[in-house]
Design an enzyme around this catalytic site. Structure first.
Site, short mmCIF file in Angstrom:
data_model
loop_
_atom_site.label_atom_id
_atom_site.label_comp_id
_atom_site.label_asym_id
_atom_site.label_seq_id
_atom_site.Cartn_x
_atom_site.Cartn_y
_atom_site.Cartn_z
N GLY A 50 -1.42 -0.98 -0.23
CA GLY A 50 -1.77 0.39 -0.59
C GLY A 50 -2.29 0.44 -2.01
CD GLN A 55 -1.75 1.70 -7.70
OE1 GLN A 55 -1.99 2.04 -6.56
NE2 GLN A 55 -1.00 0.63 -7.98
CB CYS A 97 3.89 -1.06 -7.80
SG CYS A 97 2.55 0.06 -8.25
CG HIS A 139 4.58 2.92 -3.47
ND1 HIS A 139 5.48 2.02 -3.99
CD2 HIS A 139 3.45 2.75 -4.22
CE1 HIS A 139 4.94 1.36 -5.00
NE2 HIS A 139 3.69 1.78 -5.15
CD GLU A 140 -0.05 3.19 -2.45
OE1 GLU A 140 -0.67 3.51 -3.48
OE2 GLU A 140 0.56 2.11 -2.35
ZN ZN Z 1 2.08 1.33 -6.44
#
Ligand code: ZN
Length: 177
Positions: A50, A55, A97, A139-140
């Protein structure tokens, strides 16, 4: 610019990772269509399952996910994803991550979520997910709100993990890797 050109993944403590991303609007269509395949290529290369736009330094509500069942690509590209329901039942699994390389910890979240999003063609999608996919979606979407998986840990555990990461990144920079 090639659509599969890889994007640099930002690492903690980059400020983009703590910012709240804004909803994708009609004026963002071309940006999102250009960004999504590059985000997917970047995620596959990392490798990860993901990646959220903050990010890679874009503060748009866009995430890409692919658990690659049977090693075959089956990507989700989620524009403006939103969790509309969560189960009372919780599940704990180890998370990592791409923005906190080599750091892993057990995170507890709702075991099942219902998520709604818009796809690249502009149509509304809905999915009820459990297992790894449910954790990955949460999480995303957290990333779009400036939340990292370490925020779900105790302060003690979080600080330990962040200190270890800072130390490893410093050593890596020193060794010129
Ligand atoms: Zn992450």
């Amino acid at each position: 610019m090639s659509e599969t050109e890889l994007l640099p993944i930002l690492l903690v403590p980059d400020a983009h990772l703590r910012a709240k991303a804004r909803p994708v609007g009609a004026g963002d269509t071309e940006t999102v269509r250009a960004l999504a395949p590059r985000m997917l290529a970047t995620m596959y290369k990392a490798p990860g399952i993901g990646l959220a736009a903050p990010q890679i330094g874009s503060l748009l509500r866009l995430v890409v996910i692919d658990l690659q069942p049977d090693d075959k690509p089956s990507p989700f590209i989620m524009v403006n994803p939103e969790i509309v329901a969560t189960s009372a039942e919780l599940a704990t699994r180890e998370e990592g991550c791409l923005s906190l390389p080599n750091q892993y910890a057990d995170v507890t979240r709702p075991a099942e979520v219902k998520v709604r999003w818009t796809n690249l063609e502009g149509s509304r999608q809905e999915l009820t997910a459990d297992g790894l996919l449910a954790a990955c979606i949460q999480h995303e979407i957290d990333h779009l709100n400036g939340v990292l998986f370490v925020d779900h840990l105790s302060p003690l555990k979080r600080n330990m993990l962040l200190r270890r990461l800072a130390k490893e990144l410093k050593a890596k920079a020193r060794d010129g890797e």
